[in-house]
Design a protein around this motif. Sequence first.
Motif, PDB file in Angstrom:
ATOM      1  N   THR A 326      85.338  74.048  13.380  1.00  0.00           N
ATOM      2  CA  THR A 326      85.529  73.304  14.784  1.00  0.00           C
ATOM      3  C   THR A 326      85.135  71.587  14.503  1.00  0.00           C
ATOM      4  O   THR A 326      85.105  70.183  14.595  1.00  0.00           O
ATOM      5  CB  THR A 326      84.799  73.422  16.039  1.00  0.00           C
ATOM      6  OG1 THR A 326      83.231  73.363  15.410  1.00  0.00           O
ATOM      7  CG2 THR A 326      85.249  74.292  16.784  1.00  0.00           C
ATOM      8  N   ARG A 327      83.557  71.804  13.396  1.00  0.00           N
ATOM      9  CA  ARG A 327      83.742  70.863  12.131  1.00  0.00           C
ATOM     10  C   ARG A 327      83.243  71.187  11.235  1.00  0.00           C
ATOM     11  O   ARG A 327      82.632  72.001  10.930  1.00  0.00           O
ATOM     12  CB  ARG A 327      82.056  69.778  13.441  1.00  0.00           C
ATOM     13  CG  ARG A 327      81.030  71.036  13.637  1.00  0.00           C
ATOM     14  CD  ARG A 327      79.843  70.371  13.750  1.00  0.00           C
ATOM     15  NE  ARG A 327      78.665  71.323  13.797  1.00  0.00           N
ATOM     16  CZ  ARG A 327      77.510  71.039  12.665  1.00  0.00           C
ATOM     17  NH1 ARG A 327      77.780  70.278  11.846  1.00  0.00           N
ATOM     18  NH2 ARG A 327      77.288  72.139  12.522  1.00  0.00           N
ATOM     19  N   SER A 332      79.295  63.896  11.518  1.00  0.00           N
ATOM     20  CA  SER A 332      79.852  63.284  12.579  1.00  0.00           C
ATOM     21  C   SER A 332      79.751  63.460  14.183  1.00  0.00           C
ATOM     22  O   SER A 332      78.614  63.855  14.608  1.00  0.00           O
ATOM     23  CB  SER A 332      81.320  64.094  12.434  1.00  0.00           C
ATOM     24  OG  SER A 332      81.144  65.193  12.882  1.00  0.00           O
ATOM     25  N   LEU A 335      80.598  67.491  19.373  1.00  0.00           N
ATOM     26  CA  LEU A 335      81.534  67.932  19.800  1.00  0.00           C
ATOM     27  C   LEU A 335      81.094  67.978  21.568  1.00  0.00           C
ATOM     28  O   LEU A 335      80.171  69.112  21.012  1.00  0.00           O
ATOM     29  CB  LEU A 335      82.561  68.965  18.743  1.00  0.00           C
ATOM     30  CG  LEU A 335      83.716  68.797  19.113  1.00  0.00           C
ATOM     31  CD1 LEU A 335      84.184  67.832  18.768  1.00  0.00           C
ATOM     32  CD2 LEU A 335      83.963  70.398  18.011  1.00  0.00           C
ATOM     33  N   ARG A 340      85.962  72.098  22.073  1.00  0.00           N
ATOM     34  CA  ARG A 340      85.706  73.707  20.793  1.00  0.00           C
ATOM     35  C   ARG A 340      86.732  74.966  21.086  1.00  0.00           C
ATOM     36  O   ARG A 340      87.160  74.812  20.136  1.00  0.00           O
ATOM     37  CB  ARG A 340      84.512  73.688  20.762  1.00  0.00           C
ATOM     38  CG  ARG A 340      83.329  72.499  19.962  1.00  0.00           C
ATOM     39  CD  ARG A 340      81.750  73.308  20.290  1.00  0.00           C
ATOM     40  NE  ARG A 340      80.415  71.722  20.353  1.00  0.00           N
ATOM     41  CZ  ARG A 340      79.908  72.241  18.509  1.00  0.00           C
ATOM     42  NH1 ARG A 340      80.357  72.742  17.894  1.00  0.00           N
ATOM     43  NH2 ARG A 340      79.543  71.192  18.759  1.00  0.00           N
TER      44      ARG A 340
END
Length: 455
Positions: A326-327, A332, A335, A340
């Motif tokens: 998901t990351r 970044s 999220l 997710r």
Amino acid sequence: MIKKITTILAATALTASLFIFSVPGTQASASTQAKVNASILNIREKPGTTSKVLGTFKKGQVITAIQQQNGWTRVSFSGKNGWVSSKYLLPVKAAAKTPAKPATVTKPATYYVTAIALNIRKAPGTSSTVLTTVKKGEAVTFYEKKVISGKSWGRVKTASGKMGWASLSYLTSKAPAKPASKPAPKPKPEPEPSTPTAEPDVKYYVTGASALNIRKEPSTSSSVVTAVKKGEAVTFFEKKVVSGKSWARVKTASGKTGWASMSYLSTKRPPAYSVSGKTIVIDPGHGGSDPGAIGKGKTQEKTINLQTANELKLLLQNAGAKVIMTRTSNTSRKLELSERVAISHKYKADVFISIHYNSASDDGATGIDTFYDKTYGNEAELAKSIQTELIKQTGMRDRGVKTAGFYVVKYNKVPSVLVELGFISNPNEEKLIATKAYQQKAARGIFNGLNKYFD
């Protein structure tokens, strides 16, 4: 005593009335055929359940029994002897065709190799370990013959003194003609000539790569014909060395022929993983502007979440699983939880794993938890499998499996869990969980739990 034995034999006439294994402590006067009546029957070095396991027989396999002793039977397999439990054997009538018994040659004879290179094996059979090879035209001393599955094998001794078994299809008693003397040819530049295998249809297995490219020519710049997953078998035909790298011409199970790097091929079958072919979404908790929990030693949860997730990703990919993260960065943007879950749904994941480290007001809190939710199904089995293997690998306190309404598991329509892998708020535990060694153990625990769940 004789009456007692006679009574027992009469009562069990359907299973063992003529079978040598009915009388404990006796010795078989001649070899007897028997059929294995267990799914897998261990072959042991000595008669006893604590003795070392040498191999196994499968159910229905007909074996040769040599001797019986106190409920155990001595059997012959792959040129060796071992012991199996008599209670898992059933008598069979003598088959119309029986394997030929070894015929020992009274006088050793000299035989010559007719193949380009002949494998000398530890036992008679193409699956046995290769001890050495003998080149075409070289002599070996032949001692005895044995027929296995319709193929003839000879026990031989090489010029270097090594003893083993070779296929008689590639041996002859006729000495090769001596070639006329010619000037030695100049060595050819690479690529080296192909070396055909001495024995056709040798099986190799893909190792060290989640997928191995099969190419049109022996070169990494050549076009890819197909790919073979880790653990799958290919048929090996010949070897070629190009620019110092070994390539094999192989045929895949689907019938496609091409060239593969021998660096990723082995005659040993790798262990199979049940996660192979599965899609796993790994969710390293927090990230971006959200550091998660922060320990007294300044360890940020988002950092060790991602480090552990990367260790798990590597294990899963090497086992043939498709992994979605998901990351992949700590810098970044943050999220959202809904994003997710959306990733999990987009890739139709087989399992979703959210990785976290815990925090509590009590500095002494310690251990591992695994959480699941029942909204879209009961993932208790998944949670229990992962929790059990995590404790085995890390040795941490087992805080158990629990239900919880965490967003990423409550609103996820695929089997999903959230793991808390230790307390960042505990100064002693913070030092431990921040190490790569611990994160690798935790990743291995999750990996083993997933394999257990899918098996």
